[in-house]
Scaffold this motif. Structure first.
Motif, PDB file in Angstrom:
ATOM      1  N   TYR A   1       1.175  -1.815  -0.304  1.00 36.96           N
ATOM      2  CA  TYR A   1      -0.178   0.221   0.090  1.00 36.96           C
ATOM      3  C   TYR A   1       1.312   1.053  -0.096  1.00 36.96           C
ATOM      4  O   TYR A   1       1.941   0.871   0.667  1.00 36.96           O
ATOM      5  CB  TYR A   1      -0.901  -0.468   1.628  1.00 36.96           C
ATOM      6  CG  TYR A   1      -1.252  -0.968   1.463  1.00 36.96           C
ATOM      7  CD1 TYR A   1      -3.120  -0.780   0.723  1.00 36.96           C
ATOM      8  CD2 TYR A   1      -0.982  -2.279   2.283  1.00 36.96           C
ATOM      9  CE1 TYR A   1      -3.469  -2.298   0.694  1.00 36.96           C
ATOM     10  CE2 TYR A   1      -2.067  -3.173   1.942  1.00 36.96           C
ATOM     11  CZ  TYR A   1      -3.289  -2.927   1.694  1.00 36.96           C
ATOM     12  OH  TYR A   1      -4.189  -4.139   1.918  1.00 36.96           O
ATOM     13  N   GLY A   2       0.276   2.236  -0.748  1.00 34.79           N
ATOM     14  CA  GLY A   2       1.031   3.765  -0.532  1.00 34.79           C
ATOM     15  C   GLY A   2       0.200   5.122  -0.642  1.00 34.79           C
ATOM     16  O   GLY A   2      -0.890   4.911  -1.267  1.00 34.79           O
ATOM     17  N   VAL A   3       1.520   5.496  -0.689  1.00 33.87           N
ATOM     18  CA  VAL A   3       0.514   7.227  -1.335  1.00 33.87           C
ATOM     19  C   VAL A   3       1.662   7.858  -2.403  1.00 33.87           C
ATOM     20  O   VAL A   3       3.037   7.239  -2.506  1.00 33.87           O
ATOM     21  CB  VAL A   3       0.722   8.371  -0.438  1.00 33.87           C
ATOM     22  CG1 VAL A   3      -0.477   7.834   0.770  1.00 33.87           C
ATOM     23  CG2 VAL A   3       2.238   8.562   0.367  1.00 33.87           C
TER      24      VAL A   3
ATOM     25  N   GLY B   1      -2.142  11.184  -5.082  1.00 28.13           N
ATOM     26  CA  GLY B   1      -3.238   9.734  -4.359  1.00 28.13           C
ATOM     27  C   GLY B   1      -2.707   8.484  -3.613  1.00 28.13           C
ATOM     28  O   GLY B   1      -1.653   8.690  -2.659  1.00 28.13           O
ATOM     29  N   GLY B   2      -3.881   7.707  -3.730  1.00 24.92           N
ATOM     30  CA  GLY B   2      -3.174   6.357  -2.439  1.00 24.92           C
ATOM     31  C   GLY B   2      -3.107   4.969  -3.170  1.00 24.92           C
ATOM     32  O   GLY B   2      -4.036   4.846  -4.743  1.00 24.92           O
TER      33      GLY B   2
ATOM     34  N   GLY C   1       6.868   8.936  -4.274  1.00 24.16           N
ATOM     35  CA  GLY C   1       5.960   7.629  -3.542  1.00 24.16           C
ATOM     36  C   GLY C   1       6.488   7.240  -2.290  1.00 24.16           C
ATOM     37  O   GLY C   1       7.588   6.623  -2.294  1.00 24.16           O
ATOM     38  N   LEU C   2       5.680   6.518  -1.211  1.00 25.91           N
ATOM     39  CA  LEU C   2       6.294   5.562  -0.076  1.00 25.91           C
ATOM     40  C   LEU C   2       4.883   4.442  -0.564  1.00 25.91           C
ATOM     41  O   LEU C   2       3.723   4.170  -0.418  1.00 25.91           O
ATOM     42  CB  LEU C   2       5.638   6.447   0.495  1.00 25.91           C
ATOM     43  CG  LEU C   2       6.863   7.525   1.012  1.00 25.91           C
ATOM     44  CD1 LEU C   2       5.642   8.022   2.372  1.00 25.91           C
ATOM     45  CD2 LEU C   2       7.918   7.339   1.148  1.00 25.91           C
ATOM     46  N   LYS C   3       6.366   3.073  -0.107  1.00 30.40           N
ATOM     47  CA  LYS C   3       4.858   1.612   0.039  1.00 30.40           C
ATOM     48  C   LYS C   3       5.488   1.722   1.485  1.00 30.40           C
ATOM     49  O   LYS C   3       6.300   1.365   1.212  1.00 30.40           O
ATOM     50  CB  LYS C   3       5.589   0.905  -1.083  1.00 30.40           C
ATOM     51  CG  LYS C   3       5.692   1.499  -2.774  1.00 30.40           C
ATOM     52  CD  LYS C   3       6.409  -0.157  -3.620  1.00 30.40           C
ATOM     53  CE  LYS C   3       6.157   0.512  -5.425  1.00 30.40           C
ATOM     54  NZ  LYS C   3       5.872  -0.243  -6.080  1.00 30.40           N
ATOM     55  N   MET C   4       3.798   0.869   1.672  1.00 32.83           N
ATOM     56  CA  MET C   4       4.233   0.142   2.970  1.00 32.83           C
ATOM     57  C   MET C   4       3.539  -1.501   3.016  1.00 32.83           C
ATOM     58  O   MET C   4       3.059  -1.711   2.250  1.00 32.83           O
ATOM     59  CB  MET C   4       3.314   0.820   4.356  1.00 32.83           C
ATOM     60  CG  MET C   4       3.768   2.753   4.223  1.00 32.83           C
ATOM     61  SD  MET C   4       2.575   3.573   4.547  1.00 32.83           S
ATOM     62  CE  MET C   4       2.259   4.287   3.261  1.00 32.83           C
TER      63      MET C   4
END
Length: 191
Positions: free
Chosen positions: A39-41, A69-70, A188-191
């Protein structure tokens, strides 16, 4: 358009079937790699324009703005995933406010991985109009999107995307057609 969607669905099922065989083989080995949904933004810089037919008699400049967005990136196999995203994107033409239009968009990217840090993907995108200077735009726009992504760390990535509109975004009573084109440079960032 139907043939493109049919081809994408066929490729999706082919990769899904292939990945199921890989998972069965991987379960028998000690080096099993766990597939993860991420998941990420994402925040992006837009360079958008309108592609008119026939050519307009006014100056057509690009519009610079933002998108954010996400997303959810579903791992299908170690080399294939499906990314779905919900983003706000300010698009349209530049200098003239009447050419500006913004959307809530849903891109779906079918991604292939080339190594651990690099991927490329393409797919369809639908947008719902959220704002326009004047009411002369259709409420729904369909586009195709393609992009590349580079993973800098385990969570931080850079990407670039290009989208081209398949549908006329102007109301039917307009004397010409316009389709969105957009380049996005994102982080972006991924989690």
């Amino acid at each position: 358009m139907k043939s493109i969607l049919t081809t994408l669905v066929f490729v999706l099922f082919a990769f899904t079937g292939y990945s199921q065989d890989d998972k069965k083989e991987d379960n028998n080995s000690k080096d099993e790699i766990e597939l993860k949904t991420k998941y990420g933004v994402r925040l992006a810089y837009n360079i958008s324009n309108l592609d008119f037919e026939p050519d307009p008699d006014f100056e057509n400049k690009h519009r610079n703005n933002m998108a954010f967005g996400g997303f959810v990136d579903f791992a299908v196999s170690n080399s294939f995933s499906i990314l779905t995203e919900l983003q706000y994107s300010a698009e349209g033409g530049g200098k003239d406010e009447t050419l500006r239009v913004s959307y809530i968009q849903l891109p779906v990217l079918f991604k292939l991985y080339f190594g651990e840090n690099f991927s490329a993907g393409a797919g369809p995108m639908v947008g719902i109009k959220t704002w326009s200077y004047e009411d002369g735009y259709k409420n729904v726009a369909f586009s195709g999107v393609a992009g590349i992504e580079y993973l800098i760390t385990d969570i931080l990535f850079l990407d670039a995307r290009f989208s081209y509109g398949f549908s006329n975004i102007l109301d039917n009573d307009a004397s010409f057609e316009a389709k969105n084109t957009n380049i996005q440079i994102g982080v972006g960032l991924k989690m």
